[in-house]
Design an enzyme around this catalytic site. Structure first.
Site, PDB file in Angstrom:
ATOM      1  N   GLY A 160       0.862  -1.191   0.000  1.00  0.00           N
ATOM      2  CA  GLY A 160       0.000   0.000   0.000  1.00  0.00           C
ATOM      3  C   GLY A 160       0.896   1.237   0.000  1.00  0.00           C
ATOM      4  N   ILE A 162       2.393   2.779   2.512  1.00  0.00           N
ATOM      5  CA  ILE A 162       3.616   2.677   3.324  1.00  0.00           C
ATOM      6  C   ILE A 162       4.599   1.700   2.660  1.00  0.00           C
ATOM      7  CG2 ILE A 162       4.585   2.086   5.591  1.00  0.00           C
ATOM      8  CD1 ILE A 162       1.869   2.915   6.819  1.00  0.00           C
ATOM      9  N   THR A 240       6.582  -2.556  11.438  1.00  0.00           N
ATOM     10  CA  THR A 240       6.137  -1.208  11.842  1.00  0.00           C
ATOM     11  C   THR A 240       4.638  -1.061  11.570  1.00  0.00           C
ATOM     12  OG1 THR A 240       6.680  -0.289   9.664  1.00  0.00           O
ATOM     13  CG2 THR A 240       8.385  -0.139  11.346  1.00  0.00           C
ATOM     14  N   ARG A 242       1.323  -3.573  12.611  1.00  0.00           N
ATOM     15  CA  ARG A 242       0.605  -3.873  13.846  1.00  0.00           C
ATOM     16  C   ARG A 242       1.205  -5.136  14.442  1.00  0.00           C
ATOM     17  NH1 ARG A 242      -0.775   0.575  13.867  1.00  0.00           N
ATOM     18  NH2 ARG A 242      -2.879   1.461  13.880  1.00  0.00           N
ATOM     19  N   GLU A 271       0.447  -3.260  23.787  1.00  0.00           N
ATOM     20  CA  GLU A 271       1.276  -2.074  24.014  1.00  0.00           C
ATOM     21  C   GLU A 271       0.791  -1.320  25.244  1.00  0.00           C
ATOM     22  OE1 GLU A 271       1.299   0.101  20.301  1.00  0.00           O
ATOM     23  OE2 GLU A 271       2.196  -1.572  19.228  1.00  0.00           O
ATOM     24  N   HIS A 290       6.407   2.228  19.375  1.00  0.00           N
ATOM     25  CA  HIS A 290       5.357   2.616  18.410  1.00  0.00           C
ATOM     26  C   HIS A 290       5.464   4.109  18.036  1.00  0.00           C
ATOM     27  CE1 HIS A 290       1.083   1.482  16.872  1.00  0.00           C
ATOM     28  NE2 HIS A 290       1.708   2.292  16.046  1.00  0.00           N
TER      29      HIS A 290
HETATM   30  C1  GLV Z   1      -0.071   4.204  13.666  1.00  0.00           C
HETATM   31  O1  GLV Z   1       0.259   3.109  13.938  1.00  0.00           O
HETATM   32  C2  GLV Z   1      -1.292   4.569  13.044  1.00  0.00           C
HETATM   33  O2  GLV Z   1      -2.146   3.710  12.739  1.00  0.00           O
HETATM   34  O3  GLV Z   1      -1.490   5.773  12.832  1.00  0.00           O
END
Ligand code: GLV
Length: 333
Positions: A160, A162, A240, A242, A271, A290
């Site tokens: 996607g 990212i 990075t 989930r 978390e 995070h």
């Molecule tokens: C960060 O993990 C977000 O979803 O903004």
């Protein structure tokens, strides 16, 4: 339309950037503590609100929507992930759900590369060595030898916004780029020089496997011990996205047994990461709290976008920008 000032907004955390200023014409209830609001506080504070500006750590489900009441028009999440919101329930009630879409793609790709480089080139171990005064000899031919990043193969799971931003950086590093996603993206392949691969092939070939899928029923525990076994013993696992995309117990076991070389993690199944996590004691793991989107510019832009969606609905009486709308009208009916 109701007078703007009569509209009530609940913001579940103090935000960097202009959100509060943008929403000052409304009757705003702001959660001021650093810690997230408790469930009880959320249920109390949403009552009578027209809009909720929430974080990824706030669970917004049917009970919260009931507690808010029928005037609730929009749930605007200060995040790109929205698995903490019951979107189907909101849709049924005609409540808009908005998110920050790709605003944080570049920042998250930056932190992904920070983890890749930190793991591969012993950045954290090197820092520790110097600080702990264990650097005794000066330059050495074999001090903290790591894995080359340039010219290595990266396997991107989820191409996607990212994942694509990661691929662009990988290209700059002269890496071989494999990707796996639900749909093949030929345009992106052309632009990024990425090759589509099935997941098993990607795992077997990559020196760095990096996760960029959303968390849903299909991706939960997508990476488990069986899949980790398929990776090279010299490879690094980077997450990075989930935490729950990987079975964290399986990952810890694979790291301990040397099934893979190391991991760079910004996200965890729970978390903050609990003090008993075996990951804490592992030298071949780089851990971050995070902070994927945590650069000042990005967080400020996210705040602006999250507030603007609320302004669109409450002040302008219009739909939020489709780019930030999770449940467009066709889906809301
Ligand atoms: C960060 O993990 C977000 O979803 O903004």
């Amino acid at each position: 339309m109701a007078h703007v000032g009569n509209n009530k907004v609940y913001i579940t955390r103090k935000l960097p950037g202009p959100a509060l200023e943008m929403l000052q014409e409304f009757d705003v209830t702001l959660h001021k503590r650093q810690e997230p609001p408790t469930r009880k506080e959320i249920l109390k504070n949403v009552a009578g609100k027209d809009a909720i500006l929430c974080m990824l750590s706030d669970k917004i489900d049917k009970e919260v929507m009931d507690a808010a009441g029928p005037q609730l028009k929009i749930i605007s999440s200060y995040s790109t992930g929205f698995e903490h919101i019951d979107v189907a329930e909101a849709t049924k009630r005609g409540i808009y759900v908005t998110y920050t879409s790709d605003i944080l793609a570049e920042a998250t790709a930056d932190i992904t590369f920070a983890l890749i480089l930190a793991c591969a080139r012993n950045v954290v171990a090197g820092d520790r060595m110097v600080r702990q005064k264990k650097w005794k000899v000066g330059w050495m031919p074999d001090l903290l030898l790591g894995q080359n990043v340039h010219g290595a193969t990266i396997g991107i799971v989820g191409l996607g916004k990212i994942g694509s931003a990661v691929a662009r950086r990988a290209r700059g590093f002269g890496m071989e780029i494999l990707y796996h996603s639900r749909r093949r993206n030929e345009a992106a392949e052309q632009e990024l020089g990425a090759r589509y691969a099935d997941l098993d092939y990607l795992l077997a070939q990559s020196d760095f496997v990096t996760i960029h899928t959303t968390l849903n029923d299909a991706s939960r525990h997508l990476v488990n011990s069986e899949r980790l076994q398929k990776m090279k013993r010299t490879a690094f696992f980077i997450n990075t996205a989930r935490g729950a995309v990987v079975n964290e117990r399986d990952l810890a076991a694979a790291l301990k047994k040397g099934i893979i070389a190391g991991a760079g993690l910004d996200v965890f199944e729970k978390e903050p990461l609990g003090g008993k996590s075996p990951l804490l004691a592992m030298k071949n793991v780089v851990l971050l709290p995070h902070i994927g989107s945590a650069d000042r510019m990005t967080r400020s832009k996210m705040a602006e976008v999250a507030a603007k969606s609320i302004l669109d609905v409450l002040a302008e009486g219009k739909e939020p920008d489709p780019k930030f709308l999770v449940n467009p009208p066709a889906k809301r009916r």
